[in-house]
Design an enzyme around this catalytic site. Structure first.
Site, short mmCIF file in Angstrom:
data_model
loop_
_atom_site.label_atom_id
_atom_site.label_comp_id
_atom_site.label_asym_id
_atom_site.label_seq_id
_atom_site.Cartn_x
_atom_site.Cartn_y
_atom_site.Cartn_z
N GLU A 177 0.79 -1.23 0.00
CA GLU A 177 0.00 0.00 0.00
C GLU A 177 0.83 1.29 0.00
OE1 GLU A 177 -2.85 -0.15 3.19
OE2 GLU A 177 -3.99 -1.74 2.25
N GLU A 365 -5.46 -8.49 1.11
CA GLU A 365 -5.96 -8.15 2.45
C GLU A 365 -7.46 -7.86 2.37
OE1 GLU A 365 -4.08 -4.96 4.61
OE2 GLU A 365 -2.08 -5.72 4.21
#
Ligand code: FCB
Length: 471
Positions: A177, A365
């Site tokens: 991320e 995720e």
């Protein structure tokens, strides 16, 4: 099918996702390992950030966290008992290179070797993230992600990881991320290293984009048969109203939150037309950079938790867009204040599928924090189970419509240190008592274990160290 109460019934089997579908759990080094200065580990920016009063909920820290460093064997065995056969974890850069560059800490290498070997012995495939936010403090002292030298530092680190672990680790992710670690860490200052403003954010973005590709190339040339990905946070963006201004604001938020890091890697450049201030990145660009931002990843990991509703706002500089908090919208939320909105994961799969050049997608995720209650030795976290089921139903819908999605990792295995929120939000399938560090499988973990047990195939589980199970 729905209950009379309106709750959808989950009647999918793991096999309905296909026999090659990868099922796993995700973690990150700083959130679980602890042992923050054991065996020669150097300081990371998170070690520094947590030590400043007021940065973290109740001034908590990850010095011990889940003590995974010492308990990894028991945790892997627990994982195995839950039929989980893919484990995503990250490497702590400063455990391997205490100063970020230069001398290698053999004990750090030994730890990851032991962890990797034990996973393989247990039939669990390791999926390794090179960078999940814990930059060595020594490099931050030289400017961290704002310093172009990070390209050399990161390349050398990636090379060391590839050389030491690449004989057994075949599944890699370069960055976790980048939007979050540059945005929260170098623009808003709410995550480590706590820097603020465009002068930090813009160079950090650009260097992360270059490292994303560089890390991929380094792994490619060193690790035979590597399956290389990188991960992106993403959320469906809904304009608050049909007004032109809100729609424009939503478009900008989408460019920032969903497009900024993937597009340069595909050769599409930065989304400058949507966010003109990004043109200032030019200052940090060299002529060869656009080309050097490109890498053909084997897969893209998308990480989705919620959606965002966005409205126009004059007061927000550069973006003129503002998130309307879920807690102000009278919608179901998790403990993080994030809206529970399963269709978002489907929309994101659609969005990333639409890019030419994205060959394969995994959900690396997805998960939720709720107020868990330990009662008579059990955690009956029905909300988490239904969150996971409802999101999975959307993943299944995407797959049955022919969209690319070939894996799903729950965030996360055990409760852990949730960055600035400390230990308050619990995301685990396994409960941890942070006084005693005792592990207890929650009802959601039992559900996931049973769901995975249903699979007849064993294709994904291979124990020989040289095999590449999925790729
Ligand atoms: C993601 C992070 C992960 C965890 C979850 C809840 O943004 O990658 O480390 O904090 O959110």
């Amino acid at each position: 099918m729905t209950h009379t109460s309106g709750t959808p019934l989950f009647d999918l089997q793991a096999e309905d996702f296909g026999t090659d579908f990868v099922w796993g759990v995700s973690t990150a080094a700083y959130q679980i390992e602890g042992a923050y200065k054991t065996d020669g580990k150097g300081k990371s920016i998170w070690d520094g950030f947590v030590s400043k009063k007021g940065n973290i909920f109740q001034d908590q820290h990850g010095q011990i966290a889940c003590d995974f460093y010492n308990r990894y064997k028991a945790d892997i065995l627990l994982m195995k008992s839950m039929n989980i056969d893919h484990f995503r974890f990250s490497l702590s850069w400063s455990r391997i290179l205490p100063d970020g560059t230069g001398k290698v800490n053999q004990k750090g290498i030994d730890f990851y070797n032991a962890l990797i070997d034990f996973c393989l012995e247990c039939g669990i495939t390791p999926w390794v993230t090179l960078y999940h936010w814990d930059l060595p403090q020594a490099l931050e002292d030289l400017g961290g992600w704002t310093n172009r030298k990070i390209l050399h530092w990161f390349e050398a680190y990636a090379q060391i990881c590839a050389e030491n672990f690449g004989d057994r680790v075949k599944h890699w992710m370069v960055l976790n991320e980048p939007m979050v670690f540059t945005g929260a860490g170098y623009f808003l200052g709410v995550h480590a290293p706590g820097k603020k403003g465009l002068k930090n954010f813009l160079p950090a973005i650009h260097h992360a984009v270059l490292c994303q590709a560089l890390g991929g190339k380094t792994l490619r040339k060193t690790v035979p048969k590597a399956v290389i990905g990188t991960t992106f946070s993403c959320s469906q963006i809904t304009p608050r109203s049909k007004s032109k201004k809100d729609i424009k604001a939503a478009h900008k938020a989408d460019a920032l939150l969903n497009r900024l890091f993937i597009e340069p890697s595909l050769g599409l450049g930065y989304p400058n037309e949507s966010i003109p201030v990004l043109r200032k990145i030019k200052k940090y660009q060299r002529p060869e950079d656009a080309q050097n931002s490109v890498f053909e990843f084997d897969f893209i990991g998308i990480q989705n938790y919620t959606r965002e509703v966005v409205r126009h706002s004059y007061t927000v500089p550069y973006l003129r867009a503002k998130i309307v908090k879920a807690t102000e919208r009278n919608v179901p939320t998790t403990l993080m204040g994030w809206e529970v909105y399963p269709p978002s994961i489907y929309e994101m799969l659609k969005k990333f599928n639409a890019y030419k050049g994205v060959n394969k997608i995994l959900i690396t995720e997805n998960g939720a924090a709720f107020k868990d209650r330990m009662e008579e030795g059990e955690v009956n976290d029905t909300q988490r189970t239904s969150y996971l089921q409802n999101y999975l139903a959307q993943v299944h819908k995407a797959r049955s419509e022919g969209l690319k999605v070939s894996g799903y990792f729950v965030w996360t295995f055990t409760d852990n240190f949730e960055w600035a929120e400390g230990y308050y939000p619990r995301f685990g399938l396994v409960h941890i008592d942070f006084q005693t560090l005792k592990r207890t499988i929650k009802a959601s973990g039992k559900w996931y274990g049973n769901f995975l047990k249903g699979r007849k195939h064993t294709k994904a589980i291979k124990t020989k160290k040289t095999d590449v199970p999925i790729g």
